[in-house]
Design a protein around this motif. Structure first.
Motif, mmCIF file in Angstrom:
data_model
loop_
_atom_site.group_PDB
_atom_site.id
_atom_site.type_symbol
_atom_site.label_atom_id
_atom_site.label_comp_id
_atom_site.label_asym_id
_atom_site.label_seq_id
_atom_site.Cartn_x
_atom_site.Cartn_y
_atom_site.Cartn_z
ATOM 1 N N GLU A 143 0.951 -1.101 -0.046
ATOM 2 C CA GLU A 143 0.019 0.103 0.138
ATOM 3 C C GLU A 143 0.812 1.129 0.020
ATOM 4 O OE1 GLU A 143 -2.522 0.609 3.393
ATOM 5 O OE2 GLU A 143 -3.361 2.194 2.664
ATOM 6 N N ASN A 144 2.018 1.318 0.814
ATOM 7 C CA ASN A 144 3.011 2.446 0.820
ATOM 8 C C ASN A 144 3.594 2.554 -0.577
ATOM 9 O OD1 ASN A 144 4.512 1.172 4.040
ATOM 10 N ND2 ASN A 144 2.596 2.386 3.458
ATOM 11 N N LEU A 145 3.570 1.295 -1.258
ATOM 12 C CA LEU A 145 4.596 1.408 -2.579
ATOM 13 C C LEU A 145 3.616 2.014 -3.518
ATOM 14 C CD1 LEU A 145 6.917 0.516 -4.224
ATOM 15 C CD2 LEU A 145 5.640 -1.828 -4.681
ATOM 16 N N ARG A 146 2.265 1.654 -3.718
ATOM 17 C CA ARG A 146 1.215 2.347 -4.542
ATOM 18 C C ARG A 146 1.343 3.735 -4.124
ATOM 19 N NH1 ARG A 146 -1.827 -2.191 -3.577
ATOM 20 N NH2 ARG A 146 -2.955 -1.205 -1.902
ATOM 21 N N ASN A 147 1.053 4.242 -2.882
ATOM 22 C CA ASN A 147 0.847 5.624 -2.851
ATOM 23 C C ASN A 147 2.070 6.417 -3.110
ATOM 24 O OD1 ASN A 147 -1.617 5.614 -1.538
ATOM 25 N ND2 ASN A 147 -0.999 4.792 0.328
ATOM 26 N N VAL A 148 3.296 5.783 -2.805
ATOM 27 C CA VAL A 148 4.531 6.649 -3.297
ATOM 28 C C VAL A 148 4.772 6.779 -4.711
ATOM 29 C CG1 VAL A 148 7.130 6.566 -3.146
ATOM 30 C CG2 VAL A 148 5.802 6.242 -0.997
ATOM 31 N N LEU A 149 4.446 5.530 -5.330
ATOM 32 C CA LEU A 149 4.633 5.550 -6.580
ATOM 33 C C LEU A 149 3.457 6.350 -7.581
ATOM 34 C CD1 LEU A 149 5.503 1.818 -7.474
ATOM 35 C CD2 LEU A 149 7.158 3.772 -7.826
ATOM 36 N N ALA A 150 2.618 6.449 -6.805
ATOM 37 C CA ALA A 150 1.411 7.447 -7.437
ATOM 38 C C ALA A 150 1.816 8.746 -7.461
ATOM 39 C CB ALA A 150 0.263 7.085 -6.447
ATOM 40 N N GLN A 151 2.959 9.183 -6.744
ATOM 41 C CA GLN A 151 3.326 10.718 -6.547
ATOM 42 C C GLN A 151 4.300 10.940 -7.459
ATOM 43 O OE1 GLN A 151 3.430 12.378 -2.709
ATOM 44 N NE2 GLN A 151 2.357 10.493 -1.992
ATOM 45 N N ALA A 152 5.116 9.719 -8.004
ATOM 46 C CA ALA A 152 6.238 9.863 -9.022
ATOM 47 C C ALA A 152 5.788 10.336 -10.267
ATOM 48 C CB ALA A 152 7.117 8.497 -8.997
ATOM 49 N N LYS A 153 6.848 11.305 -10.954
ATOM 50 C CA LYS A 153 6.423 11.635 -12.282
ATOM 51 C C LYS A 153 7.353 11.220 -13.412
ATOM 52 C CE LYS A 153 4.117 15.837 -10.495
ATOM 53 N NZ LYS A 153 4.637 17.481 -9.938
ATOM 54 N N THR A 154 8.358 10.446 -12.958
ATOM 55 C CA THR A 154 9.263 9.995 -13.937
ATOM 56 C C THR A 154 9.915 8.606 -13.662
ATOM 57 O OG1 THR A 154 11.330 10.716 -12.850
ATOM 58 C CG2 THR A 154 10.097 12.419 -14.186
ATOM 59 N N ASP A 155 10.412 7.875 -14.558
ATOM 60 C CA ASP A 155 10.666 6.783 -14.473
ATOM 61 C C ASP A 155 11.970 6.883 -13.659
ATOM 62 O OD1 ASP A 155 9.016 5.460 -15.973
ATOM 63 O OD2 ASP A 155 10.204 5.196 -17.725
ATOM 64 N N GLN A 166 12.279 8.546 -11.055
ATOM 65 C CA GLN A 166 11.737 8.709 -9.670
ATOM 66 C C GLN A 166 11.516 7.434 -9.298
ATOM 67 O OE1 GLN A 166 9.279 12.037 -9.875
ATOM 68 N NE2 GLN A 166 10.771 13.450 -9.728
ATOM 69 N N ARG A 167 10.528 6.801 -10.394
ATOM 70 C CA ARG A 167 10.007 5.470 -9.660
ATOM 71 C C ARG A 167 11.300 4.426 -9.471
ATOM 72 N NH1 ARG A 167 5.492 7.093 -12.655
ATOM 73 N NH2 ARG A 167 6.702 7.123 -14.633
ATOM 74 N N ALA A 168 12.132 4.538 -10.192
ATOM 75 C CA ALA A 168 13.345 3.597 -9.999
ATOM 76 C C ALA A 168 13.931 3.819 -8.530
ATOM 77 C CB ALA A 168 14.489 3.899 -11.032
ATOM 78 N N ARG A 169 13.719 4.743 -7.812
ATOM 79 C CA ARG A 169 14.256 5.009 -6.651
ATOM 80 C C ARG A 169 13.251 4.177 -5.563
ATOM 81 N NH1 ARG A 169 17.016 10.641 -6.019
ATOM 82 N NH2 ARG A 169 18.027 10.764 -8.317
ATOM 83 N N VAL A 170 12.295 3.945 -5.868
ATOM 84 C CA VAL A 170 11.599 3.290 -4.844
ATOM 85 C C VAL A 170 11.432 1.808 -4.947
ATOM 86 C CG1 VAL A 170 9.144 3.312 -3.990
ATOM 87 C CG2 VAL A 170 9.939 5.315 -5.318
ATOM 88 N N GLN A 171 11.725 0.978 -3.704
ATOM 89 C CA GLN A 171 11.593 -0.392 -3.627
ATOM 90 C C GLN A 171 10.920 -0.833 -2.339
ATOM 91 O OE1 GLN A 171 16.215 -0.476 -3.460
ATOM 92 N NE2 GLN A 171 15.411 -2.508 -2.751
ATOM 93 N N LEU A 172 10.420 -2.099 -2.291
ATOM 94 C CA LEU A 172 9.939 -2.589 -1.022
ATOM 95 C C LEU A 172 11.162 -2.691 -0.315
ATOM 96 C CD1 LEU A 172 7.449 -5.266 -1.849
ATOM 97 C CD2 LEU A 172 7.045 -3.395 -0.571
ATOM 98 N N PHE A 173 11.009 -2.559 1.225
ATOM 99 C CA PHE A 173 12.198 -2.665 2.103
ATOM 100 C C PHE A 173 12.742 -4.203 2.145
ATOM 101 C CE2 PHE A 173 13.399 -3.564 6.520
ATOM 102 C CZ PHE A 173 14.387 -2.757 6.691
ATOM 103 N N LEU A 174 11.754 -4.900 2.160
ATOM 104 C CA LEU A 174 12.007 -6.397 2.120
ATOM 105 C C LEU A 174 11.867 -6.960 0.456
ATOM 106 C CD1 LEU A 174 10.045 -7.952 5.343
ATOM 107 C CD2 LEU A 174 12.606 -7.221 5.172
ATOM 108 N N PRO A 175 12.768 -7.507 0.071
ATOM 109 C CA PRO A 175 12.385 -7.936 -1.403
ATOM 110 C C PRO A 175 11.294 -8.759 -1.363
ATOM 111 C CG PRO A 175 14.481 -8.766 -0.387
ATOM 112 C CD PRO A 175 14.029 -8.049 0.480
#
Ligand code: 4NP
Length: 148
Positions: A88-100, A102-111
Motif C-alpha cells: 500500500e505504501n508502494l502504491r501511494n509513493v509511486l502514485a506521486q512519482a512523475k518520472t521513471d 523517480q520510480r526507480a528509486r522506490v522499492q519494497l524494504f523487504l525484497p
C-alpha cells in the motif's frame, strides 16, 4: 547516499528501520543520510509509538528523538533510495512519482515481501524489529559492495 524509510504513520515501522540503519551507519563510519516518513499525515510531529521506542531501546537503539513527517514529492529529489514497508505504501509513493527515474528509486524494504503493520497488535513489535534489523544489515552489505 541518502535513504528514506517509509510506512503509513511514520510512528511504528519506518522509525525502527530509520533508527537501526542510522545506528549501523554511525557504527561503521559511513557518510550516508537516513530519514523516515509516512504516507499518512495523522502523526506528523509526533515521536515514534512508545512500543517502537521500547523495542529499539531493548536492543540498544534510541529512536525517541525522531519526529514523524509526511512523505511528499520533494523527497524524490532528496533521496537515492526510498524503501517502503508494504505494498500500500508502494502504491501511494509511486502514485506521486512523475518520472521513471523517480520510480526507480522506490522499492519494497523487504525484497518481494511486506513488513507487517504492528499498530493494532502488540505482539508484532518484536518480530518486526527482527525483520527490520536483519534487512538493514543486508542493505548495508549490498550498498557497500555497490560502492567498491
Ligand atoms: P506504521 O504503523 O505505518 O508502521 O507507523 C501505523 C501507525 C499509525 C496508524 C497505522 C499504522 N494509524 O492508523 O494511525
Amino acid at each position: 547516499m541518502k535513504i528514506l524509510m517509509v510506512c503509513l504513520g511514520n510512528i511504528c515501522r519506518s522509525p525502527l528501520a530509520h533508527g537501526v540503519l542510522q545506528h549501523l551507519v554511525t557504527k561503521k563510519g559511513l557518510t550516508w543520510t537516513v530519514d523516515s516518513a509516512g504516507t499518512g499525515n495523522w502523526h506528523v510531529g509526533d515521536p515514534p509509538d512508545r512500543r517502537s521506542i521500547a523495542i529499539a531501546k531493548r536492543y540498544g537503539i534510541d529512536i525517541s528523538r525522531q519526529r514523524a513527517q509526511q512523505f511528499d514529492y520533494s523527497h524524490f529529489y532528496e533521496y537515492d533510495h526510498i524503501l517502503v514497508m508494504d505494498r500500500e505504501n508502494l502504491r501511494n509513493v509511486l502514485a506521486q512519482a512523475k518520472t521513471d527515474e523517480q520510480r526507480a528509486r522506490v522499492q519494497l524494504f523487504l525484497p518481494d515481501n511486506e513488513v507487517p503493520d504492528p499498530y493494532f497488535n502488540d505482539s508484532l513489535f518484536d518480530p518486526v524489529y527482527q525483520l527490520v534489523a536483519n534487512r538493514c544489515e543486508e542493505l548495508v552489505t549490498e550498498w557497500r559492495k555497490d560502492k567498491q
